[in-house]
Scaffold this motif. Structure first.
Motif, PDB file in Angstrom:
ATOM      1  N   SER A 144       3.286 -18.202  21.213  1.00 36.00           N
ATOM      2  CA  SER A 144       2.431 -18.192  20.029  1.00 36.00           C
ATOM      3  C   SER A 144       2.971 -19.191  19.013  1.00 36.00           C
ATOM      4  O   SER A 144       4.188 -19.346  18.856  1.00 36.00           O
ATOM      5  N   THR A 145       2.059 -19.870  18.323  1.00 33.19           N
ATOM      6  CA  THR A 145       2.426 -20.843  17.306  1.00 33.19           C
ATOM      7  C   THR A 145       1.296 -20.953  16.297  1.00 33.19           C
ATOM      8  O   THR A 145       0.178 -20.487  16.549  1.00 33.19           O
ATOM      9  N   ASN A 146       1.568 -21.569  15.148  1.00 36.03           N
ATOM     10  CA  ASN A 146       0.596 -21.730  14.079  1.00 36.03           C
ATOM     11  C   ASN A 146       0.318 -23.209  13.844  1.00 36.03           C
ATOM     12  O   ASN A 146       1.235 -24.034  13.902  1.00 36.03           O
ATOM     13  N   ILE A 173      -7.285 -18.257  20.607  1.00 37.11           N
ATOM     14  CA  ILE A 173      -7.191 -18.966  19.332  1.00 37.11           C
ATOM     15  C   ILE A 173      -7.902 -18.155  18.259  1.00 37.11           C
ATOM     16  O   ILE A 173      -9.065 -17.785  18.423  1.00 37.11           O
ATOM     17  N   THR A 174      -7.190 -17.873  17.177  1.00 37.67           N
ATOM     18  CA  THR A 174      -7.788 -17.282  15.983  1.00 37.67           C
ATOM     19  C   THR A 174      -7.747 -18.337  14.889  1.00 37.67           C
ATOM     20  O   THR A 174      -6.661 -18.821  14.542  1.00 37.67           O
ATOM     21  N   GLU A 175      -8.922 -18.708  14.357  1.00 35.10           N
ATOM     22  CA  GLU A 175      -8.972 -19.820  13.419  1.00 35.10           C
ATOM     23  C   GLU A 175      -9.726 -19.446  12.147  1.00 35.10           C
ATOM     24  O   GLU A 175     -10.535 -18.525  12.123  1.00 35.10           O
ATOM     25  N   LYS A 211      -6.864 -23.588   9.777  1.00 33.50           N
ATOM     26  CA  LYS A 211      -5.660 -22.824  10.093  1.00 33.50           C
ATOM     27  C   LYS A 211      -5.913 -22.083  11.397  1.00 33.50           C
ATOM     28  O   LYS A 211      -6.925 -21.403  11.545  1.00 33.50           O
ATOM     29  N   MET A 212      -4.994 -22.254  12.344  1.00 40.48           N
ATOM     30  CA  MET A 212      -5.152 -21.641  13.662  1.00 40.48           C
ATOM     31  C   MET A 212      -3.897 -20.872  14.050  1.00 40.48           C
ATOM     32  O   MET A 212      -2.772 -21.334  13.815  1.00 40.48           O
ATOM     33  N   PHE A 213      -4.109 -19.713  14.649  1.00 34.13           N
ATOM     34  CA  PHE A 213      -3.044 -18.968  15.315  1.00 34.13           C
ATOM     35  C   PHE A 213      -3.305 -19.065  16.806  1.00 34.13           C
ATOM     36  O   PHE A 213      -4.311 -18.556  17.308  1.00 34.13           O
ATOM     37  N   LEU A 214      -2.412 -19.760  17.501  1.00 38.33           N
ATOM     38  CA  LEU A 214      -2.603 -20.079  18.919  1.00 38.33           C
ATOM     39  C   LEU A 214      -1.671 -19.242  19.780  1.00 38.33           C
ATOM     40  O   LEU A 214      -0.467 -19.158  19.522  1.00 38.33           O
ATOM     41  N   GLU A 215      -2.243 -18.622  20.795  1.00 36.82           N
ATOM     42  CA  GLU A 215      -1.479 -17.886  21.804  1.00 36.82           C
ATOM     43  C   GLU A 215      -1.908 -18.379  23.190  1.00 36.82           C
ATOM     44  O   GLU A 215      -3.096 -18.546  23.438  1.00 36.82           O
TER      45      GLU A 215
END
Length: 261
Positions: free
Chosen positions: A49-51, A212-214, A241-245
């Motif tokens: 996971s990364t931002n 992806i949560t954006e 802004k994205m939270f990537l898993e």
């Protein structure tokens, strides 16, 4: 038209007819017993996971974003392995390793842009799209315990060796030295070496899934001029802004003992 340029005579029909076939009994096999196979084995499976934060500029005024399609692209996934000396008794020692990951999130943004002649209470628009790559790069640490069963520890690379050797040589000292004295040493005009190279197996990755949560927000939205509806406006810049898993499987080609029936 020159008939010689044709590679098939169209006056002749090419048909597919029934063909006979019989069993060959299968390919030859080795006798049953213990076998050694060289196959890809799973070293670890990691949920990474990364931002990400990016500023996106549109070439046209955007009235409304209609849809965004996303795809994760990994361009580098490298497990950094330490080396061990040749002749080491254990090629699979428990070690904590770092996984370097680099890639992009490909985004295709479909949006509506007002037509040049749009005016009045109704706003006419055209559908266009913008494709961008949002880069990311990170390092994740994999503890030694995570390579344990049901996974397989990585086989560490064996170090290359390079060894030099010389031969003894007695030489005359020349003028100014007693005749019975000699120079006892090796020969500087010669070079001797034994080198060994090991061609180790490099771990590789497979991308299993991604999520992806954006959150995209316009930062320069302005109302449409004229008599357009009051809530309508356009913008050309958004902050994303994205939270990537994503899940990656780390593998390596290794020799495995199996029992063949």
């Amino acid at each position: 038209m020159d008939k010689n340029k044709h590679c098939i005579d169209l006056n002749e029909s090419a048909s597919v007819d029934h063909c006979e076939s019989v069993s060959t009994g299968g390919p030859p096999t080795t006798p049953a017993g213990l076998r050694i196979l060289r196959v890809p084995v799973v070293l670890a499976e990691r949920l990474v996971s990364t931002n990400l934060v990016a500023n996106i500029h549109f070439p046209d005024p955007v009235l409304e974003i209609k849809d965004i399609k996303k795809r994760v692209k990994i361009v580098q996934c490298r497990l950094l392995l330490p080396s061990i000396p040749a002749g080491s008794p254990d090629l699979f020692p428990p070690v904590t390793l770092n996984l370097f990951i680099k890639g992009f999130v490909r985004k295709n943004i479909q949006y509506a842009t007002p037509c040049p002649n749009s005016s009045g209470k109704c706003v006419s628009s055209e559908i266009r799209s913008l494709t961008v790559d949002v880069p990311f790069e990170c390092v994740t640490r994999i503890p030694a315990a995570d390579f344990a069963s049901p996974f397989t520890p990585p086989q560490l690379p064996i170090q290359n060796t390079r060894e030099e050797f010389d031969f003894f040589r007695a030489q005359e000292l020349g003028q100014g030295f007693p005749e019975k004295d000699e120079l006892l040493s090796s020969d500087l005009s010669q070079f001797h070496q034994v080198s060994t190279q090991f061609y180790n197996q490099l771990p590789f990755c497979e991308l299993i899934s991604s999520r992806i949560t954006e959150w995209d927000e316009a930062i320069d939205r302005r109302p449409l001029p004229g008599s357009a509806p009051f809530e309508e406006g356009t913008f050309t810049k958004i902050v994303e802004k994205m939270f990537l898993e994503f899940t990656v499987k780390i593998m390596q080609n290794q020799q495995v003992r199996v029992l063949a029936d």
